[in-house]
Design a protein around this motif. Structure first.
Motif, PDB file in Angstrom:
ATOM      1  N   UNK A  74       0.846  -1.396   0.139  1.00  0.00           N
ATOM      2  CA  UNK A  74      -0.101   0.082  -0.033  1.00  0.00           C
ATOM      3  C   UNK A  74       0.779   1.362  -0.022  1.00  0.00           C
ATOM      4  N   UNK A  75       2.147   1.062  -0.195  1.00  0.00           N
ATOM      5  CA  UNK A  75       3.005   2.557  -0.009  1.00  0.00           C
ATOM      6  C   UNK A  75       2.709   3.264  -1.242  1.00  0.00           C
ATOM      7  N   UNK A  76       2.776   4.571  -0.928  1.00  0.00           N
ATOM      8  CA  UNK A  76       2.659   5.499  -2.118  1.00  0.00           C
ATOM      9  C   UNK A  76       3.947   5.496  -3.019  1.00  0.00           C
ATOM     10  N   UNK A  77       3.564   6.208  -4.043  1.00  0.00           N
ATOM     11  CA  UNK A  77       4.844   6.103  -5.064  1.00  0.00           C
ATOM     12  C   UNK A  77       5.776   7.301  -5.014  1.00  0.00           C
ATOM     13  N   UNK A  78       6.886   7.000  -5.743  1.00  0.00           N
ATOM     14  CA  UNK A  78       7.769   8.111  -5.614  1.00  0.00           C
ATOM     15  C   UNK A  78       7.666   8.974  -7.067  1.00  0.00           C
ATOM     16  N   UNK A  79       6.636   8.649  -7.802  1.00  0.00           N
ATOM     17  CA  UNK A  79       6.829   9.081  -9.253  1.00  0.00           C
ATOM     18  C   UNK A  79       6.527  10.520  -9.272  1.00  0.00           C
ATOM     19  N   UNK A  80       6.022  11.327  -8.327  1.00  0.00           N
ATOM     20  CA  UNK A  80       5.566  12.526  -8.455  1.00  0.00           C
ATOM     21  C   UNK A  80       6.683  13.389  -7.787  1.00  0.00           C
ATOM     22  N   UNK A  99       8.415  11.250   4.928  1.00  0.00           N
ATOM     23  CA  UNK A  99       7.569  12.474   4.930  1.00  0.00           C
ATOM     24  C   UNK A  99       5.934  12.226   4.663  1.00  0.00           C
ATOM     25  N   UNK A 100       5.621  10.651   4.174  1.00  0.00           N
ATOM     26  CA  UNK A 100       4.184  10.412   3.871  1.00  0.00           C
ATOM     27  C   UNK A 100       3.625  10.145   5.469  1.00  0.00           C
ATOM     28  N   UNK A 101       2.243  10.321   5.379  1.00  0.00           N
ATOM     29  CA  UNK A 101       1.565  10.227   6.585  1.00  0.00           C
ATOM     30  C   UNK A 101       0.540   8.710   6.396  1.00  0.00           C
ATOM     31  N   UNK A 102       0.439   8.419   5.417  1.00  0.00           N
ATOM     32  CA  UNK A 102      -0.468   7.034   5.387  1.00  0.00           C
ATOM     33  C   UNK A 102      -0.114   6.373   4.207  1.00  0.00           C
ATOM     34  N   UNK A 103      -0.659   5.154   4.147  1.00  0.00           N
ATOM     35  CA  UNK A 103      -0.631   4.332   2.794  1.00  0.00           C
ATOM     36  C   UNK A 103      -2.128   4.352   1.832  1.00  0.00           C
ATOM     37  N   UNK A 104      -2.009   3.656   0.814  1.00  0.00           N
ATOM     38  CA  UNK A 104      -2.975   3.763  -0.006  1.00  0.00           C
ATOM     39  C   UNK A 104      -4.197   3.109   0.553  1.00  0.00           C
ATOM     40  N   UNK A 105      -3.801   2.064   1.174  1.00  0.00           N
ATOM     41  CA  UNK A 105      -4.750   1.189   1.798  1.00  0.00           C
ATOM     42  C   UNK A 105      -4.182   0.262   2.898  1.00  0.00           C
ATOM     43  N   UNK A 106      -4.992  -0.562   3.423  1.00  0.00           N
ATOM     44  CA  UNK A 106      -4.404  -1.355   4.813  1.00  0.00           C
ATOM     45  C   UNK A 106      -3.572  -2.368   3.985  1.00  0.00           C
ATOM     46  N   UNK A 107      -2.182  -1.934   4.597  1.00  0.00           N
ATOM     47  CA  UNK A 107      -1.373  -3.123   4.108  1.00  0.00           C
ATOM     48  C   UNK A 107      -1.651  -4.805   4.021  1.00  0.00           C
ATOM     49  N   UNK A 108      -1.629  -5.180   2.907  1.00  0.00           N
ATOM     50  CA  UNK A 108      -1.881  -6.638   2.950  1.00  0.00           C
ATOM     51  C   UNK A 108      -3.398  -6.939   2.479  1.00  0.00           C
ATOM     52  N   UNK A 109      -4.071  -5.877   2.149  1.00  0.00           N
ATOM     53  CA  UNK A 109      -5.747  -6.009   1.926  1.00  0.00           C
ATOM     54  C   UNK A 109      -5.858  -6.289   0.556  1.00  0.00           C
ATOM     55  N   UNK A 110      -5.061  -5.544  -0.232  1.00  0.00           N
ATOM     56  CA  UNK A 110      -5.140  -5.889  -1.772  1.00  0.00           C
ATOM     57  C   UNK A 110      -3.645  -5.570  -2.666  1.00  0.00           C
ATOM     58  N   UNK A 111      -3.972  -5.654  -3.706  1.00  0.00           N
ATOM     59  CA  UNK A 111      -2.771  -5.699  -4.854  1.00  0.00           C
ATOM     60  C   UNK A 111      -2.557  -4.303  -5.190  1.00  0.00           C
ATOM     61  N   UNK A 112      -1.412  -3.628  -5.290  1.00  0.00           N
ATOM     62  CA  UNK A 112      -1.051  -2.480  -5.982  1.00  0.00           C
ATOM     63  C   UNK A 112       0.356  -2.339  -6.416  1.00  0.00           C
ATOM     64  N   UNK A 113       0.634  -2.224  -7.430  1.00  0.00           N
ATOM     65  CA  UNK A 113       2.104  -2.546  -8.101  1.00  0.00           C
ATOM     66  C   UNK A 113       2.854  -1.321  -7.474  1.00  0.00           C
ATOM     67  N   UNK A 114       3.941  -1.672  -7.001  1.00  0.00           N
ATOM     68  CA  UNK A 114       4.661  -0.505  -5.919  1.00  0.00           C
ATOM     69  C   UNK A 114       6.156  -0.461  -6.643  1.00  0.00           C
TER      70      UNK A 114
END
Length: 356
Positions: free
Chosen positions: A131-137, A155-170
């Motif tokens: 669920x980590x945010x990307x560095x692309x920006x 510097x980030x304060x959250x993840x995209x979703x609860x870790x382990x709950x779904x797939x998101x290419x990172x």
């Protein structure tokens, strides 16, 4: 004696027929690359491997258009995200040595990360469920280094979703995995891979991208813009290691492909784990440890593709058939490798003839 000659003649005819079939298949594959015959085109290198035999090993176009340097089987292309299979392998090698666990939390390696790092495991980084945010920006004119990505995530304060709950290419996850290799082994990822993978497998030309620009036999990257092929070789993310930093050739990749049938790098039980579904991107498309996994033609198809500024790559394996295809190119925008790989599969696995 007559029986002996009959058996000999039968074997000879069978060998001749097989050789003729290989020639027909190679001619069909050649026909897929007719666009490279005329003009100054970017390069593309293709290898087809069956049961350890190189059935097809050819290159077309130019590795360096400006200097008319033609692509060949030793040309080093940046393989982009196909690098991820090497990063994952490095982590599994360290796990087998007892130096880490796939259940270890990200925070145990980088205590300065926000609280969410205590909920992310190494396994979730590997199978793209962190669920980590990307560095692309990241807005910077200077090339990003792996440590810069760590600081961005701090510097980030959250993840995209609860870790382990779904797939998101990172890509961020794999950059951090490379840094974990450094934390655990004391070696930067490029040094670890060179010492424990490239050298043992005699992948003599393979290396990681570097700011010094010293890449032997390298291809230069191109992209199609408004109908013109332009030199576009690097971006500010081109020097990151864990998610896509390797340069390699199809000749070197032959040794990597063959090693994945053996215990040269890790025990067979670990190989089975690497190629076992660990998460799911979509129905029928799973992810193991650095590899996509699906079923095609009634058997397992293990693959990964890559695309980055000026380069694209596609590597597919059918382990039960001991059949593989490697395609590297020094063009990304304006070139699609998946249709080419699909056509090569049909030629060799379905007996299709693609000649026009």
């Amino acid at each position: 004696m007559k029986k002996f000659f009959l058996l000999f003649a039968t074997a000879l005819f069978s060998t001749f027929s097989m050789a003729q079939n290989f020639k027909k298949q190679a001619k069909s594959v050649d026909s897929l690359f007719g666009q490279y015959v005329d003009g100054k085109k970017s390069g593309i290198s293709i290898m087809v491997i069956s049961d350890g035999r190189k059935l097809y090993n050819r290159s077309f176009g130019y590795a360096d258009i400006g200097n008319l340097g033609k692509a060949n089987s030793s040309t080093n292309y940046r393989i982009a995200s196909v690098t991820k299979s090497f990063t994952a392998m490095a982590l599994l090698m360290l796990r087998d040595q007892g130096k880490l666990s796939l259940d270890d939390k990200l925070s145990s390696f980088f205590p300065n990360l926000p609280a969410f790092a205590s909920k992310i495991t190494v396994k979730q980084l590997i199978n793209h469920t962190s669920g980590l945010m990307g560095y692309g920006d990241a807005r910077t004119k200077e090339p990003l280094k792996d440590i810069d990505v760590l600081h961005l995530i701090e510097k980030q304060d959250s993840t995209r979703f609860t870790p382990g709950s779904r797939f998101s290419y990172s890509n961020s996850a794999y950059v951090l995995l490379g840094l974990i290799v450094k934390q655990v082994s004391g070696l930067m990822l490029d040094e670890f891979v060179r010492k424990h993978i490239f050298l043992p497998l005699e992948m003599k030309g393979s290396t990681f991208n570097n700011l010094a620009g010293k890449i032997p036999n390298r291809a230069y990257g191109y992209n199609l813009r408004d109908g013109k092929l332009l030199l576009e070789d690097q971006s500010n993310a081109s020097y990151l290691q864990g998610d896509g930093g390797i340069y390699s050739s199809i000749n070197d990749f032959y040794f990597w492909d063959q090693a994945l049938y053996t215990d040269k790098l890790v025990k067979r039980q670990t190989l089975e784990e690497i190629f076992r579904p660990s998460s799911q991107e979509a129905p029928g498309i799973n992810y193991g440890y650095g590899w996509y996994i699906e079923e095609r033609y009634g058997t397992r198809r293990i693959f990964h593709s890559g695309g980055t500024t000026g380069f694209s790559s596609y590597y597919v394996r059918y382990p039960e058939k001991k059949f593989s295809i490697v395609v590297f190119a020094n063009q990304d925008e304006g070139l699609a490798l998946e249709p080419i790989v699909n056509a090569i599969e049909r030629i060799y696995l379905l007996g299709e003839n693609s000649e026009k």
